[in-house]
Design a protein around this motif. Structure first.
Motif, PDB file in Angstrom:
ATOM      1  N   GLY A  44       9.289  -6.094  -1.748  1.00  0.00           N
ATOM      2  CA  GLY A  44       9.894  -7.338  -1.309  1.00  0.00           C
ATOM      3  C   GLY A  44      10.815  -7.919  -2.367  1.00  0.00           C
ATOM      4  O   GLY A  44      11.430  -7.199  -3.155  1.00  0.00           O
ATOM      5  N   ARG A  46       9.766 -10.216  -4.744  1.00  0.00           N
ATOM      6  CA  ARG A  46       9.053 -10.562  -5.976  1.00  0.00           C
ATOM      7  C   ARG A  46       8.310  -9.391  -6.606  1.00  0.00           C
ATOM      8  O   ARG A  46       7.673  -9.534  -7.634  1.00  0.00           O
ATOM      9  CB  ARG A  46       8.068 -11.706  -5.700  1.00  0.00           C
ATOM     10  N   THR A  48       5.883  -5.626  -6.508  1.00  0.00           N
ATOM     11  CA  THR A  48       4.482  -5.270  -6.349  1.00  0.00           C
ATOM     12  C   THR A  48       3.818  -5.285  -7.719  1.00  0.00           C
ATOM     13  O   THR A  48       4.452  -4.969  -8.733  1.00  0.00           O
ATOM     14  CB  THR A  48       4.324  -3.882  -5.690  1.00  0.00           C
ATOM     15  N   THR A  90      -1.610 -11.203  -9.594  1.00  0.00           N
ATOM     16  CA  THR A  90      -1.589 -12.056  -8.402  1.00  0.00           C
ATOM     17  C   THR A  90      -1.004 -13.428  -8.733  1.00  0.00           C
ATOM     18  O   THR A  90      -0.198 -13.977  -7.963  1.00  0.00           O
ATOM     19  CB  THR A  90      -3.010 -12.193  -7.836  1.00  0.00           C
ATOM     20  N   HIS A  95       4.010  -9.585  -4.142  1.00  0.00           N
ATOM     21  CA  HIS A  95       3.676  -9.499  -2.719  1.00  0.00           C
ATOM     22  C   HIS A  95       2.451  -8.626  -2.454  1.00  0.00           C
ATOM     23  O   HIS A  95       1.692  -8.885  -1.509  1.00  0.00           O
ATOM     24  CB  HIS A  95       4.855  -8.903  -1.938  1.00  0.00           C
ATOM     25  N   THR A  96       2.316  -7.566  -3.245  1.00  0.00           N
ATOM     26  CA  THR A  96       1.268  -6.576  -3.038  1.00  0.00           C
ATOM     27  C   THR A  96       0.745  -6.125  -4.396  1.00  0.00           C
ATOM     28  O   THR A  96       1.343  -6.435  -5.440  1.00  0.00           O
ATOM     29  CB  THR A  96       1.814  -5.345  -2.282  1.00  0.00           C
ATOM     30  N   LEU A 120      -4.249 -10.057  -1.496  1.00  0.00           N
ATOM     31  CA  LEU A 120      -2.960  -9.427  -1.233  1.00  0.00           C
ATOM     32  C   LEU A 120      -3.195  -8.041  -0.643  1.00  0.00           C
ATOM     33  O   LEU A 120      -4.253  -7.440  -0.866  1.00  0.00           O
ATOM     34  CB  LEU A 120      -2.158  -9.272  -2.532  1.00  0.00           C
ATOM     35  N   TYR A 186       3.487  -5.927   9.722  1.00  0.00           N
ATOM     36  CA  TYR A 186       4.306  -6.584   8.706  1.00  0.00           C
ATOM     37  C   TYR A 186       4.171  -8.098   8.835  1.00  0.00           C
ATOM     38  O   TYR A 186       3.928  -8.625   9.927  1.00  0.00           O
ATOM     39  CB  TYR A 186       5.786  -6.200   8.871  1.00  0.00           C
ATOM     40  N   ASP A 187       4.386  -8.794   7.708  1.00  0.00           N
ATOM     41  CA  ASP A 187       4.411 -10.257   7.791  1.00  0.00           C
ATOM     42  C   ASP A 187       5.826 -10.735   8.073  1.00  0.00           C
ATOM     43  O   ASP A 187       6.750  -9.929   8.286  1.00  0.00           O
ATOM     44  CB  ASP A 187       3.817 -10.886   6.527  1.00  0.00           C
ATOM     45  N   ASP A 189       8.035 -11.828   6.199  1.00  0.00           N
ATOM     46  CA  ASP A 189       9.015 -11.429   5.196  1.00  0.00           C
ATOM     47  C   ASP A 189       9.245  -9.917   5.160  1.00  0.00           C
ATOM     48  O   ASP A 189       9.967  -9.416   4.293  1.00  0.00           O
ATOM     49  CB  ASP A 189       8.562 -11.893   3.806  1.00  0.00           C
ATOM     50  N   ILE A 191       6.903  -7.663   4.605  1.00  0.00           N
ATOM     51  CA  ILE A 191       5.933  -6.991   3.738  1.00  0.00           C
ATOM     52  C   ILE A 191       4.881  -6.311   4.613  1.00  0.00           C
ATOM     53  O   ILE A 191       4.349  -6.911   5.545  1.00  0.00           O
ATOM     54  CB  ILE A 191       5.256  -7.987   2.782  1.00  0.00           C
TER      55      ILE A 191
END
Length: 290
Positions: A44, A46, A48, A90, A95-96, A120, A186-187, A189, A191
């Motif tokens: 994403g 930000r 992983t 975190t 994101h993950t 996450l 997926y969300d 965004d 992800i």
């Protein structure tokens, strides 16, 4: 314990002597830090939170992470220390969280996750060289599988990875991953919250292998399984195998890409500038760890 975590089935008592992977039973980790360069559903905007484990069950002659995969550079971590590091990642807003080549340390990773389960999606980033039995230990724990699918023929598996049984093991493993995760979710965004995303790295001189692997994905994995077609190959690890000492050509890339498009496989394509050593992370330095 006689280790049977990977398809090598070496049976080593790793509390006393290393297994095929060259590892004992205690975790070695070479990097814990945000990583921005995975596929969009994993990194994403930000990144992983990437945990690069030392060691590997394959012996890919061209591995760009040879210092950690072949030479096992890294620092010892306890499950508690890993758990604390996952909290720090975190808190950075990733994101993950990605566990990269963690198979030799699955018992310790599971201990860390029993101490604290991150809120996450957890990503299992793997060579694909796994056993179904070991993957079932991760069922209900791992949300997203990010496996490589490297080689089709026994010859390619032997020459490139020291594993003539690579495809036999990986094909069964990928089917198990898809069984566990089901249809990708997926969300808002983009992800991936749950699912399996298959990677394939095009190798110079092996485009016929690529075509057969992509066809297998279309025919054998659930419809809609996304594929990441990677063109980032550069000769690394002092590779001396004839033909692997160069980058792929535009003609080679186009042949494989066009086949993927003809198969109507969903997924991702890499830009040409991905084949650059600048994308290789810094390992085993103080700044490698959050």
């Amino acid at each position: 314990m006689n280790c049977t975590l990977c398809p090598r089935q070496c049976g080593a008592d790793r509390s006393r002597q290393p297994g095929f992977c060259g590892l004992g039973e205690d975790m070695l980790i070479a990097r814990i830090a945000p990583h921005l360069w995975e596929e969009p559903p994993v990194s994403g905007a930000r990144g992983t939170g990437a945990v690069f484990f030392s060691g590997c069950t394959l012996r890919c002659v061209y591995c760009q992470n040879g210092d950690i995969s072949h030479r096992n550079e890294g620092r010892p971590f306890t499950p508690r220390e890993l758990s604390d590091a996952l909290k720090r990642l975190t808190d950075l807003g990733v994101h993950t969280l990605s566990f990269i080549t963690g198979t030799p340390f699955i018992p310790r990773i599971l201990e860390a996750l029993e101490l604290w389960r991150p809120p996450l999606p957890l990503v299992w980033n793997t060579s694909g060289y796994e056993t179904v039995e070991t993957l079932r230990r991760l069922e209900g724990v791992i949300d997203v599988y990010l496996p490589d699918l490297k080689h089709f023929s026994q010859r390619a598996g032997r020459v490139c990875a020291g594993a003539p049984d690579y495809f036999t093991a990986a094909s069964a493993a990928l089917k198990e991953m898809c069984r566990q995760t089901g249809t990708p979710v997926y969300d808002e965004d983009g992800i991936m919250l749950r699912g399996t995303l298959v990677r394939h790295l095009i190798l110079p001189g092996f485009t016929s292998e690529s075509l057969r692997l992509l066809t297998w994905i279309r025919d054998e994995l659930p419809a809609g399984t996304p594929v990441s077609l990677m063109r980032q190959y550069i000769p690394c690890n002092n590779v001396s195998v004839p033909g692997l000492d160069r980058r792929i050509t535009e003609k080679e890339y186009n042949r494989v890409r066009d086949h993927m498009l003809a198969l109507d496989l969903p997924g991702f394509l890499q830009e040409p500038d991905s084949a650059d050593r600048d994308f290789i992370p810094l390992f085993n330095q103080d700044e490698s760890f959050v």
